[in-house]
Design a protein around this motif. Structure first.
Motif, PDB file in Angstrom:
ATOM      1  N   GLN C   6      13.149  12.665 -18.531  1.00 40.49           N
ATOM      2  CA  GLN C   6      11.442  12.472 -17.871  1.00 40.49           C
ATOM      3  C   GLN C   6      11.367  11.183 -17.669  1.00 40.49           C
ATOM      4  OE1 GLN C   6       8.740  14.663 -19.984  1.00 40.49           O
ATOM      5  NE2 GLN C   6       9.760  16.843 -20.035  1.00 40.49           N
ATOM      6  N   ARG C   7      10.249  10.811 -17.257  1.00 40.34           N
ATOM      7  CA  ARG C   7       9.620   9.370 -16.818  1.00 40.34           C
ATOM      8  C   ARG C   7       9.043   8.973 -18.190  1.00 40.34           C
ATOM      9  NH1 ARG C   7       5.653   7.142 -14.245  1.00 40.34           N
ATOM     10  NH2 ARG C   7       6.614   5.454 -12.544  1.00 40.34           N
ATOM     11  N   PRO C   8       9.339   7.999 -18.681  1.00 39.38           N
ATOM     12  CA  PRO C   8       8.646   7.503 -19.884  1.00 39.38           C
ATOM     13  C   PRO C   8       6.911   7.424 -19.651  1.00 39.38           C
ATOM     14  CG  PRO C   8      10.162   5.849 -19.096  1.00 39.38           C
ATOM     15  CD  PRO C   8       9.960   6.936 -17.936  1.00 39.38           C
ATOM     16  N   ILE C  20       7.229   9.309 -24.614  1.00 38.45           N
ATOM     17  CA  ILE C  20       8.738   9.449 -24.162  1.00 38.45           C
ATOM     18  C   ILE C  20       9.172   8.078 -23.504  1.00 38.45           C
ATOM     19  CG2 ILE C  20      10.209  10.653 -22.494  1.00 38.45           C
ATOM     20  CD1 ILE C  20       8.240  13.036 -22.909  1.00 38.45           C
ATOM     21  N   VAL C  21      10.125   7.540 -24.304  1.00 35.82           N
ATOM     22  CA  VAL C  21      10.866   6.137 -23.742  1.00 35.82           C
ATOM     23  C   VAL C  21      12.301   6.275 -23.515  1.00 35.82           C
ATOM     24  CG1 VAL C  21       8.923   4.706 -24.852  1.00 35.82           C
ATOM     25  CG2 VAL C  21      11.031   5.281 -26.007  1.00 35.82           C
ATOM     26  N   GLN C  22      12.763   5.345 -22.797  1.00 35.49           N
ATOM     27  CA  GLN C  22      14.043   5.363 -22.682  1.00 35.49           C
ATOM     28  C   GLN C  22      14.772   4.054 -23.360  1.00 35.49           C
ATOM     29  OE1 GLN C  22      16.119   7.267 -20.410  1.00 35.49           O
ATOM     30  NE2 GLN C  22      14.328   8.517 -19.706  1.00 35.49           N
ATOM     31  N   MET C  23      15.708   4.292 -24.157  1.00 34.88           N
ATOM     32  CA  MET C  23      16.542   3.434 -25.154  1.00 34.88           C
ATOM     33  C   MET C  23      17.595   2.963 -24.229  1.00 34.88           C
ATOM     34  SD  MET C  23      18.002   4.781 -28.535  1.00 34.88           S
ATOM     35  CE  MET C  23      16.871   4.682 -29.569  1.00 34.88           C
ATOM     36  N   VAL C  24      17.973   1.816 -24.229  1.00 32.37           N
ATOM     37  CA  VAL C  24      19.009   1.340 -23.404  1.00 32.37           C
ATOM     38  C   VAL C  24      20.146   0.766 -24.577  1.00 32.37           C
ATOM     39  CG1 VAL C  24      18.246   1.043 -21.159  1.00 32.37           C
ATOM     40  CG2 VAL C  24      18.190  -0.796 -22.810  1.00 32.37           C
ATOM     41  N   ARG C  25      21.378   0.603 -24.095  1.00 37.71           N
ATOM     42  CA  ARG C  25      22.429   0.049 -25.028  1.00 37.71           C
ATOM     43  C   ARG C  25      23.682  -0.279 -24.086  1.00 37.71           C
ATOM     44  NH1 ARG C  25      24.684   4.919 -27.670  1.00 37.71           N
ATOM     45  NH2 ARG C  25      22.507   5.518 -26.789  1.00 37.71           N
ATOM     46  N   PRO C  26      24.061  -1.660 -24.272  1.00 38.00           N
ATOM     47  CA  PRO C  26      25.257  -1.992 -23.260  1.00 38.00           C
ATOM     48  C   PRO C  26      26.435  -1.031 -23.502  1.00 38.00           C
ATOM     49  CG  PRO C  26      24.769  -3.788 -24.790  1.00 38.00           C
ATOM     50  CD  PRO C  26      23.728  -2.505 -25.162  1.00 38.00           C
ATOM     51  N   LYS C  27      27.231  -0.586 -22.669  1.00 39.25           N
ATOM     52  CA  LYS C  27      28.324   0.350 -22.694  1.00 39.25           C
ATOM     53  C   LYS C  27      29.506  -0.538 -23.525  1.00 39.25           C
ATOM     54  CE  LYS C  27      28.353   3.357 -18.751  1.00 39.25           C
ATOM     55  NZ  LYS C  27      28.520   3.331 -17.183  1.00 39.25           N
ATOM     56  N   ASP C  28      30.191   0.414 -24.234  1.00 39.59           N
ATOM     57  CA  ASP C  28      30.991  -0.091 -25.392  1.00 39.59           C
ATOM     58  C   ASP C  28      32.134  -1.119 -24.771  1.00 39.59           C
ATOM     59  OD1 ASP C  28      29.755   0.663 -27.487  1.00 39.59           O
ATOM     60  OD2 ASP C  28      31.201   2.531 -27.811  1.00 39.59           O
ATOM     61  N   LEU C  84       7.728   0.095 -35.621  1.00 34.86           N
ATOM     62  CA  LEU C  84       8.798  -0.514 -35.641  1.00 34.86           C
ATOM     63  C   LEU C  84      10.014   0.028 -34.911  1.00 34.86           C
ATOM     64  CD1 LEU C  84       9.225  -0.459 -39.769  1.00 34.86           C
ATOM     65  CD2 LEU C  84       9.080  -2.694 -38.265  1.00 34.86           C
ATOM     66  N   LEU C  85       9.967   1.537 -34.368  1.00 34.29           N
ATOM     67  CA  LEU C  85      11.052   2.088 -33.993  1.00 34.29           C
ATOM     68  C   LEU C  85      10.834   1.501 -32.458  1.00 34.29           C
ATOM     69  CD1 LEU C  85      10.667   5.575 -35.569  1.00 34.29           C
ATOM     70  CD2 LEU C  85      12.574   4.096 -35.914  1.00 34.29           C
ATOM     71  N   LEU C  86       9.482   1.705 -31.939  1.00 36.35           N
ATOM     72  CA  LEU C  86       9.482   0.943 -30.610  1.00 36.35           C
ATOM     73  C   LEU C  86       9.848  -0.265 -30.402  1.00 36.35           C
ATOM     74  CD1 LEU C  86       8.243   2.316 -27.926  1.00 36.35           C
ATOM     75  CD2 LEU C  86       6.170   1.199 -28.491  1.00 36.35           C
ATOM     76  N   ASP C  87       9.548  -1.069 -31.510  1.00 37.84           N
ATOM     77  CA  ASP C  87      10.001  -2.346 -31.218  1.00 37.84           C
ATOM     78  C   ASP C  87      11.563  -2.775 -31.253  1.00 37.84           C
ATOM     79  OD1 ASP C  87       9.048  -5.075 -31.106  1.00 37.84           O
ATOM     80  OD2 ASP C  87       9.833  -5.560 -32.971  1.00 37.84           O
ATOM     81  N   SER C  88      12.017  -1.890 -31.875  1.00 37.34           N
ATOM     82  CA  SER C  88      13.700  -1.737 -32.038  1.00 37.34           C
ATOM     83  C   SER C  88      14.209  -1.413 -30.870  1.00 37.34           C
ATOM     84  CB  SER C  88      14.285  -1.010 -33.221  1.00 37.34           C
ATOM     85  OG  SER C  88      14.036   0.379 -33.070  1.00 37.34           O
ATOM     86  N   PRO C 139       7.357   2.074 -16.142  1.00 38.29           N
ATOM     87  CA  PRO C 139       6.222   2.921 -16.748  1.00 38.29           C
ATOM     88  C   PRO C 139       5.782   2.612 -18.034  1.00 38.29           C
ATOM     89  CG  PRO C 139       8.060   4.327 -15.791  1.00 38.29           C
ATOM     90  CD  PRO C 139       8.368   2.708 -15.998  1.00 38.29           C
ATOM     91  N   LEU C 140       6.793   1.723 -18.727  1.00 32.13           N
ATOM     92  CA  LEU C 140       6.357   1.517 -20.035  1.00 32.13           C
ATOM     93  C   LEU C 140       4.877   0.419 -20.018  1.00 32.13           C
ATOM     94  CD1 LEU C 140       9.589   0.769 -21.861  1.00 32.13           C
ATOM     95  CD2 LEU C 140       8.043   2.601 -22.384  1.00 32.13           C
ATOM     96  N   ARG C 141       4.955  -0.147 -18.723  1.00 33.85           N
ATOM     97  CA  ARG C 141       3.485  -1.023 -18.678  1.00 33.85           C
ATOM     98  C   ARG C 141       2.480  -0.407 -19.130  1.00 33.85           C
ATOM     99  NH1 ARG C 141       1.365  -3.649 -13.371  1.00 33.85           N
ATOM    100  NH2 ARG C 141       1.438  -1.159 -12.941  1.00 33.85           N
TER     101      ARG C 141
END
Lengths: 277, 277, 277, 277, 277
Positions: C6-8, C20-28, C84-88, C139-141
């Motif tokens: 879904q869209r954030p 609803i947000v997207q969490m990102v992470r560098p690929k391993d 806290l979670l959103l900030d992380s 969209p997080l803006r």
């Protein structure tokens, strides 16, 4: 009103409303359009229009309707007449725009077959003319908006509904102009890429031919030297072996280029001469 | 409503709401999409829809639900039905967009292997069609916004929540279109760079071969001259020394180009012929 | 919430707030990032989070703090936990972006040494991924803005101050993404110019060598002709004069090219082979 | 006011209004324009103007009107005088802009005939100067807007109507600047394409000539070899057959290139030498 | 405040105002700039500033004024001191920007004489640094705006007038940055066109020389063949006629190229060697 050209605008002097717009029309025997300034002065009971030149067909349809007493023209007030005229002006933009659409499509088709300088000039011209067209149309956005919002007491709320129609058409025109400008701009990119493509083909032909024959010519040159002691020249099979060796080199290079796909430009289907511009 | 095509819009005539949108559908056997104008007239107790053509599957799922009395369709008012239909139209944009995503990825993959003119045409076509798609979608932004804000009394506050869903989907579509347009535009850049790359390779091959053999051919030419007094020609080791000298020059040039990395284009792995388009 | 992706977005259903947000992470082990959808449901006394997959380290630091009873976590309400979670999550964007910064710098450095097709692909890939990243962030803006303005009664004014921090970080991320996109786009320009540069060098080498030797080879060819009456061939100094003449021409051309600076590409410092990719 | 240069601005210190604008003027004997800062201080009963230099003709027309007691100058207040002066400054932009229009058209015409480096420099210069011009004009947008809205008590409502005229002219100037900037930018594209075109022509000429003669030269080289056993050399018709074979190859290649349209660049009409820059 | 780097921002905690800005300074012995974060904490009766490093000259001028009791520094409140410091920071941007202006002009001049790779790198670097500069400045827009509007009670209305000055300077800086970015971007275009130009020259030289000599060499090759029966070789005037024929071909080609203007690149004035970079 008398000074030409002015920027399209709407001015509200309480007792009368002055509207200046650009009317456009495709040129008769050539591409492009010509524009003419039309000024409206709307009072409570009258509507004056000023044009630069006499000959003008775009209002004729309205005149016909008045003469024939068709539709609601004669029952309505001056603001309705102004709507009719403005609408006929706005409708006059569509054939002009269709022309550009056709020209862009023509260039697209030609570009696929054979890119040349004429297309380049044509694209530049289209970009320039669309820019001019946009300059003529852009200020109308505010104008139509003001008419729709009915800020003037000279526009009855009934007429506002009609002007909303004008506004819709106007937005559609602006949309098309912007779309065509983007298309023209991406045509320029396509032209550049197409040129670069063509150059690649030309270079491949040159490179394949040169790379095959230059080493062979060198070998022929070696055995064309006049040294007294060149034992190969004396042998019985020297010539045959030399030719065989040349053939082997040529074959190897042909295979090399073939597998790299560099023979493709040679195999491109011929373009019928009749399609040349 | 009857005139085709019109720009998507929402008009509120107090007692009824007129909504005109473009429905899109992937073409059956080829790439691209076809669009059709759908008009809604929403009254307090009825919903009329007008389509250009008969055959249309995108509403079928809604019809099925009504027939089967599935979900809340029959219990709800006309505005809920309008939401269902509008949502099915908006959902119809996704498969069309996925097609473009696939086509862009295909071009990317092909471009990496072997850039050619077909890709150029395809990129141009995609840019053009996405532009058309955006033109069809863009006006919907205001429309959905108006429905969400519930400016009309015909949209119940309950239905507003549903329309918010439409709005979300619509924004997502617009996002994807813009993203694809940027991708298509950077594909054009990539194509141009890729062409320029290929040309460099071709030129390097030509230059390496020419630069090595042209001086050698010149030397062979010198000793092929027929001057009577050319002492080198008479010597016993003249030929051998001459060949050795040529070999030295060639070796020096090869080394020079090797260290400059100009032999790379020769060493590029062959492209399997089966992958040619 | 359950549908993926879904869209954030942030939705306020009065008694609860859905984010609803997207969490990102560098690929391993490779470049690029992977994203995962995280949904928050905030009530007055609870906070539910939904993730697509189990394994996730970005919340671990928060979990640790709760377990260890560090900081103010346990004394605060659910909205503070959400902060806290959103900030992380937002902090998780920075290492991903740093990766792109590094990759852009790597390409820059390589481009200066030896432009090649891999860089082209890499630049295109970076542009594509940054576009995807922006789509996830953009969209997080609105979302952060809504949290900061405290439009929901579920966000205490105390928590608003914390969310302001989120907003700052978020704006910083957006800034970096836009900057990187512009850099990637100007890298493409630089690549194209660099290619064009390299081609110029290649062409200059070819032109210098060809232009010097082709006329000389012609002269050699002339005196290799077998005409019976060619008086020059008989003279005692013919050969020497001929060679001298050739030397003069070559010298003149070398001087001409030298003064035009066309020998520069020959003098370019060799690129150490070890730096080849 | 005394510091030069300042950004155009309007400041309202209640009892007086300070207006700083840039006056432009075409350079006397060369292309380009020079700008000068003019400051106005408007009080209820006075208007002070400050200029950098003495010699300035653009206010002369106003001075004349005052001296001759023409029009309404002497009957009106200071705000009317300010309008007159501001209007004469704004009118001074038009001849400068017309210069750019002329220069752009000149480059267009030249580009079609013979693209060269001077045009490149000229386009770059125009882009740079239009950028400078825009920087001088842009802030005036707010200024004129503030004058039109009559936010200051020093501007009578009568004068507001005059300033609306200024505003119209100013918007027109801004329009033209933007249009010219877009034209200059698309001229750069056109230049690049035109160059690429020219290169294609050059390459085609080289490729056609090389591809025809290189194989022929190779054949001649083969029969110039000095092998003892070369049976073709001894035959009666060997030479004639050899020439015929060469002719056939040349003819085939000419036909091949002709059908591909590669002879076009040879047939381009000569450019009269007098038109060289 | 302690974390470095942060985004420039202004935060109003009622009893105190926290302002974080970036101070820039040209690098000492090389091009580019270095930035440093400065934080202000403004209370009713105090102003604290935090810098990353000790050595900093940009505040020295203010310190001097305080020591010397010059101007109004000591009579005014903390907000005036903050204005003075902020103004000295903003003024510090101008010399940095002037550096970029100079560098852009240098590249322009060099580009006209001799385009090379260093310029390419320099343009890219300038674009990158201006992007970084803009990122540092951009957030200040809101900051200055907030100070000017006097939203905080800590800023007296007297100080607001001073901050308006800051705002003006800041807008001027932003203007210059944008202008330079556009210039740098059009420099890249100019570089590309210039390269393309240079390549055209190189190609013309190659083509002219090759096209003239390749056919001649072929003719020489023909008469260098060793066929027994070649009647031309036996004739008295064969050699002279052959040379004459070659001369005629060469003359014709020279004339052809001359009229097409392809000899221009040969005639370009030599570039003095001393101007090489």
């Amino acid at each position: 009103m008398v000074n030409v050209p002015q920027r399209p605008k709407l001015e509200d002097y309480n007792e009368q409303l002055v509207l200046i717009v650009q009317m456009v029309r495709p040129k008769d025997n050539e591409e492009g359009f010509e524009s003419e300034q039309v000024s409206f002065v709307l009072g409570t009971r009258y509507l004056l229009t000023f044009q630069e030149e006499e000959i003008e067909d775009c209002f004729d349809i309205v005149r016909e309707r008045i003469k024939a007493n068709q539709g609601k023209v004669r029952q309505q007030k001056a603001d309705y007449l102004m709507y009719l005229l403005l609408d006929s002006i706005i409708d006059g933009y569509f054939p002009v725009l269709e022309d550009y659409g056709d020209r862009i499509e023509d260039i697209e088709d030609e570009l696929a077959i054979r890119p040349n300088t004429n297309q380049l000039k044509e694209i530049y011209l289209i970009r320039r003319e669309l820019l001019a067209l946009r300059r003529a149309i852009w200020p109308l956005r505010n104008v139509s908006n003001m008419l729709v919002r009915g800020e003037s007491s000279l526009i009855s709320s009934e007429a506002q509904i009609y002007f909303r129609d004008c506004y819709d058409h106007f937005i559609q025109i602006l949309d098309i102009v912007e779309t065509y400008r983007e298309l023209a701009s991406s045509l320029m990119d396509a032209y550049l890429s197409s040129m670069s493509n063509k150059m690649n083909e030309v270079m491949q032909v040159l490179t394949v031919v040169s790379t095959i024959f230059i080493p062979l010519t060198f070998i022929a040159g070696v055995y064309g030297m006049n040294f007294e002691y060149m034992p190969e020249l004396k042998t019985r099979w020297g010539y045959i072996i030399c030719l065989g060796f040349m053939g082997a080199i040529a074959g190897g290079l042909v295979l090399f280029f073939w597998r790299r796909g560099w023979f493709e430009p040679f195999a491109r289907p011929n373009i019928p001469l009749s399609k040349k511009d």
